[in-house]
Motif scaffolding. Structure first.
Motif, PDB file in Angstrom:
ATOM      1  N   MET A 266       0.865  -1.176   0.000  1.00 25.73           N
ATOM      2  CA  MET A 266       0.000   0.000   0.000  1.00 25.73           C
ATOM      3  C   MET A 266       0.899   1.223   0.000  1.00 25.73           C
ATOM      4  SD  MET A 266      -3.135  -0.859   2.533  1.00 25.73           S
ATOM      5  CE  MET A 266      -2.172  -1.850   3.665  1.00 25.73           C
ATOM      6  N   GLY A 267       0.742   2.046  -0.992  1.00 27.10           N
ATOM      7  CA  GLY A 267       1.659   3.176  -1.086  1.00 27.10           C
ATOM      8  C   GLY A 267       1.131   4.267  -1.975  1.00 27.10           C
ATOM      9  N   LEU A 268       2.047   5.093  -2.439  1.00 25.05           N
ATOM     10  CA  LEU A 268       1.665   6.234  -3.276  1.00 25.05           C
ATOM     11  C   LEU A 268       2.758   6.483  -4.312  1.00 25.05           C
ATOM     12  CD1 LEU A 268       3.608   8.729  -2.215  1.00 25.05           C
ATOM     13  CD2 LEU A 268       1.966   8.799  -0.365  1.00 25.05           C
ATOM     14  N   PRO A 269       2.383   7.182  -5.386  1.00 23.79           N
ATOM     15  CA  PRO A 269       3.404   7.546  -6.375  1.00 23.79           C
ATOM     16  C   PRO A 269       4.161   8.778  -5.894  1.00 23.79           C
ATOM     17  CG  PRO A 269       1.228   8.192  -7.167  1.00 23.79           C
ATOM     18  CD  PRO A 269       1.023   7.554  -5.826  1.00 23.79           C
ATOM     19  N   THR A 270       5.469   8.642  -5.686  1.00 25.79           N
ATOM     20  CA  THR A 270       6.265   9.786  -5.223  1.00 25.79           C
ATOM     21  C   THR A 270       6.716  10.638  -6.401  1.00 25.79           C
ATOM     22  OG1 THR A 270       8.175   8.305  -5.194  1.00 25.79           O
ATOM     23  CG2 THR A 270       7.057   8.699  -3.108  1.00 25.79           C
ATOM     24  N   GLU A 271       6.745  10.061  -7.571  1.00 25.42           N
ATOM     25  CA  GLU A 271       6.912  10.800  -8.810  1.00 25.42           C
ATOM     26  C   GLU A 271       6.311   9.918  -9.891  1.00 25.42           C
ATOM     27  OE1 GLU A 271      10.996  10.407 -10.792  1.00 25.42           O
ATOM     28  OE2 GLU A 271      11.499  10.260  -8.653  1.00 25.42           O
ATOM     29  N   GLN A 272       6.136  10.464 -11.098  1.00 24.47           N
ATOM     30  CA  GLN A 272       5.518   9.656 -12.139  1.00 24.47           C
ATOM     31  C   GLN A 272       6.378   8.427 -12.429  1.00 24.47           C
ATOM     32  OE1 GLN A 272       3.584  11.817 -15.237  1.00 24.47           O
ATOM     33  NE2 GLN A 272       4.023  10.245 -16.754  1.00 24.47           N
ATOM     34  N   GLY A 273       5.787   7.256 -12.252  1.00 18.42           N
ATOM     35  CA  GLY A 273       6.517   6.017 -12.534  1.00 18.42           C
ATOM     36  C   GLY A 273       7.221   5.424 -11.321  1.00 18.42           C
ATOM     37  N   VAL A 274       7.096   6.066 -10.155  1.00 14.72           N
ATOM     38  CA  VAL A 274       7.750   5.544  -8.940  1.00 14.72           C
ATOM     39  C   VAL A 274       6.710   5.454  -7.826  1.00 14.72           C
ATOM     40  CG1 VAL A 274       9.533   5.920  -7.200  1.00 14.72           C
ATOM     41  CG2 VAL A 274       9.963   6.590  -9.573  1.00 14.72           C
ATOM     42  N   TRP A 275       6.588   4.279  -7.220  1.00 15.05           N
ATOM     43  CA  TRP A 275       5.656   4.084  -6.109  1.00 15.05           C
ATOM     44  C   TRP A 275       6.429   3.640  -4.878  1.00 15.05           C
ATOM     45  CZ3 TRP A 275       4.704   2.980 -11.143  1.00 15.05           C
ATOM     46  CH2 TRP A 275       3.542   3.515 -11.714  1.00 15.05           C
ATOM     47  N   GLU A 276       6.019   4.135  -3.712  1.00 14.70           N
ATOM     48  CA  GLU A 276       6.706   3.768  -2.472  1.00 14.70           C
ATOM     49  C   GLU A 276       5.692   3.355  -1.416  1.00 14.70           C
ATOM     50  OE1 GLU A 276       9.304   6.826  -1.117  1.00 14.70           O
ATOM     51  OE2 GLU A 276      10.505   6.835  -2.956  1.00 14.70           O
ATOM     52  N   GLU A 277       6.111   2.406  -0.576  1.00 13.18           N
ATOM     53  CA  GLU A 277       5.237   1.901   0.479  1.00 13.18           C
ATOM     54  C   GLU A 277       5.059   2.944   1.578  1.00 13.18           C
ATOM     55  OE1 GLU A 277       6.530  -1.801   2.087  1.00 13.18           O
ATOM     56  OE2 GLU A 277       4.602  -2.179   3.057  1.00 13.18           O
ATOM     57  N   ARG A 278       3.835   3.054   2.063  1.00 15.20           N
ATOM     58  CA  ARG A 278       3.560   4.026   3.123  1.00 15.20           C
ATOM     59  C   ARG A 278       2.783   3.433   4.300  1.00 15.20           C
ATOM     60  NH1 ARG A 278       7.073   6.403   1.233  1.00 15.20           N
ATOM     61  NH2 ARG A 278       7.159   8.542   0.447  1.00 15.20           N
ATOM     62  N   CYS A 279       2.055   2.355   4.079  1.00 16.55           N
ATOM     63  CA  CYS A 279       1.230   1.801   5.158  1.00 16.55           C
ATOM     64  C   CYS A 279       1.354   0.276   5.167  1.00 16.55           C
ATOM     65  CB  CYS A 279      -0.224   2.200   4.965  1.00 16.55           C
ATOM     66  SG  CYS A 279      -1.323   1.517   6.235  1.00 16.55           S
ATOM     67  N   ALA A 280       1.465  -0.287   6.387  1.00 15.78           N
ATOM     68  CA  ALA A 280       1.570  -1.739   6.517  1.00 15.78           C
ATOM     69  C   ALA A 280       0.292  -2.353   7.067  1.00 15.78           C
ATOM     70  CB  ALA A 280       2.760  -2.094   7.419  1.00 15.78           C
ATOM     71  N   ALA A 281      -0.750  -1.543   7.224  1.00 18.22           N
ATOM     72  CA  ALA A 281      -2.036  -2.017   7.736  1.00 18.22           C
ATOM     73  C   ALA A 281      -1.872  -2.797   9.038  1.00 18.22           C
ATOM     74  CB  ALA A 281      -2.754  -2.876   6.697  1.00 18.22           C
ATOM     75  N   CYS A 282      -1.141  -2.202   9.989  1.00 25.26           N
ATOM     76  CA  CYS A 282      -0.859  -2.917  11.243  1.00 25.26           C
ATOM     77  C   CYS A 282      -2.072  -2.937  12.170  1.00 25.26           C
ATOM     78  CB  CYS A 282       0.346  -2.304  11.951  1.00 25.26           C
ATOM     79  SG  CYS A 282       0.045  -0.670  12.646  1.00 25.26           S
ATOM     80  N   GLY A 283      -3.073  -2.106  11.856  1.00 24.84           N
ATOM     81  CA  GLY A 283      -4.303  -2.154  12.640  1.00 24.84           C
ATOM     82  C   GLY A 283      -4.270  -1.324  13.903  1.00 24.84           C
ATOM     83  N   SER A 284      -3.170  -0.593  14.133  1.00 24.01           N
ATOM     84  CA  SER A 284      -3.079   0.241  15.325  1.00 24.01           C
ATOM     85  C   SER A 284      -2.173   1.421  15.005  1.00 24.01           C
ATOM     86  CB  SER A 284      -2.518  -0.591  16.497  1.00 24.01           C
ATOM     87  OG  SER A 284      -2.373   0.211  17.637  1.00 24.01           O
ATOM     88  N   CYS A 285      -2.774   2.465  14.465  1.00 25.90           N
ATOM     89  CA  CYS A 285      -1.986   3.543  13.856  1.00 25.90           C
ATOM     90  C   CYS A 285      -1.289   4.420  14.904  1.00 25.90           C
ATOM     91  CB  CYS A 285      -2.883   4.409  12.969  1.00 25.90           C
ATOM     92  SG  CYS A 285      -1.961   5.548  11.942  1.00 25.90           S
TER      93      CYS A 285
END
Lengths: 143, 228
Positions: free
Chosen positions: B119-138
């Protein structure tokens, strides 16, 4: 000349309106001779090149595809030709995975004044595809 | 968004090797915007599979379609007939989409065309980085909105390890140290006091350690009201 050399080839030439298409026009005006195999498809910019469309060309029997855009740095839309170059690289990789020779597609760059370069590109692509032979995906082999 | 990438063509071909009629199903949500499994990618995969199988002397009938969202039943109902006609369905959805198809159409043999990555987001066009591990306790409220669970290789909760050098993680020179980012951000917001609170060992039962997770919202369920 062997029989294989006489098989008519189908080469789709995706040409940018601002350069290669005009260069092909100029080549005609100048009465330059080049092979007739490349069939020109005019694009508003090679940035319009669509990977799926190119794959469909090969699927339906095109023996080769040449993409001709503006000189790098001279794109009318800034970077359309650079995007096309990356897409051509992507198609080469796909063709390799599919089992077709990646050399069947190539990117060329030229200005609208470079008629002889267009003719040379058409010569080079036709010679290359003739060496590779017809696309094995053709519905029927033309003899 | 859920980020995925397509499996190598050879792997997908192995998964559908015995089928004569194949349906590629794209998904119009997360995997469309990460360019892995949308309408265009479904078309490219279907075309590639047709060409490859024909070159191999065993032409397969490969068609494709795309639904708006593979992970909800109501979007799957309209494609029931196409699913029924296919010997194998290649899902270009994330792992949820593959399972939704298999669960909704028990008679269909569904295989994945993507590797669901993170689960992540595009940090620039063509590049995606992980941002959330869905740990269930933010815990983002304690870390300035930067997640040490998803972005620290060791998932540390109380500052960086000794492998943080010049702001970079020792695991990968392209990965910034999450705790360096957290420190810089808390300092910029004058909230370094948050670091003084020692975090106890994380309760992982809300994450994968607790087994498959389920959320039930009684206020949303469509169950018949029980009259007393």
């Amino acid at each position: 000349m062997s029989a294989a050399d006489q098989v008519p080839l189908q080469i789709v030439a995706y040409c940018c309106h601002y350069c290669a298409y005009a260069a092909a026009d100029l080549a005609g005006v100048l009465r330059l001779r080049y092979p007739g195999e490349p069939k020109i498809v005019e694009l508003p910019c090679t940035g319009r090149l669509d990977v799926l469309e190119v794959l469909h060309a090969f699927e339906h029997g095109a023996d080769g595809v040449m993409v001709a855009g503006c000189l790098e740095g001279d794109c009318h839309f800034q970077v359309g030709n650079l995007n096309a170059r990356r897409r051509v690289a992507m198609v080469k990789d796909l063709l390799n995975q599919i089992g077709l020779e990646p050399e069947r597609i190539e990117m060329f760059n030229m200005s609208s004044a470079m008629a002889s370069q267009f003719a040379a590109a058409a010569e080079e692509m036709t010679a290359r595809v003739r060496t590779l032979g017809p696309n094995p995906l053709r519905e029927e082999s033309v003899s | 968004m859920i980020v995925a990438e397509q499996k190598p063509l050879d792997e997908i071909r192995d998964l559908i090797a015995d089928a004569g009629k194949v349906l590629v199903v794209g998904c119009g949500t997360c995997v469309t915007v990460c360019f892995a499994g949308g309408e265009k990618e479904a078309g490219i995969l279907a075309t590639s599979l047709r060409m490859a199988s024909k070159l191999n002397g065993n032409a397969q009938d490969v068609t494709h379609l795309t639904v708006q969202r593979q992970c909800e039943w109501e979007y799957l109902d309209p494609i029931e007939e196409q699913i029924r006609q296919a010997e194998v369905v290649v899902s270009l959805g994330c792992g949820v989409g593959v399972q939704a198809l298999a669960e909704h159409f028990p008679q269909a043999w569904v295989v994945p065309g993507l590797n669901t990555s993170f689960m992540g987001l595009p940090t620039e066009q063509g590049v995606w980085e992980e941002r959330c591990a869905a740990c269930g306790s933010c815990i983002l409220g304690l870390t300035g909105g930067i997640c040490p669970i998803a972005r620290c290789a060791k998932q540390l909760l109380n500052g960086p390890c000794g492998g943080s050098q010049d702001g970079v993680c020792e695991v990968n020179a392209e990965t910034p140290c999450a705790w360096q980012l957290i420190y810089d951000r808390l300092k910029a917001h004058d909230r370094l006091d948050l670091l003084m609170e020692i975090q106890p060992p994380k309760d992982w039962s809300t994450s994968r350690d607790g087994g498959p997770r389920r959320i039930t919202r009684e206020d949303l369920r469509l169950v018949a009201e029980q009259v007393e």
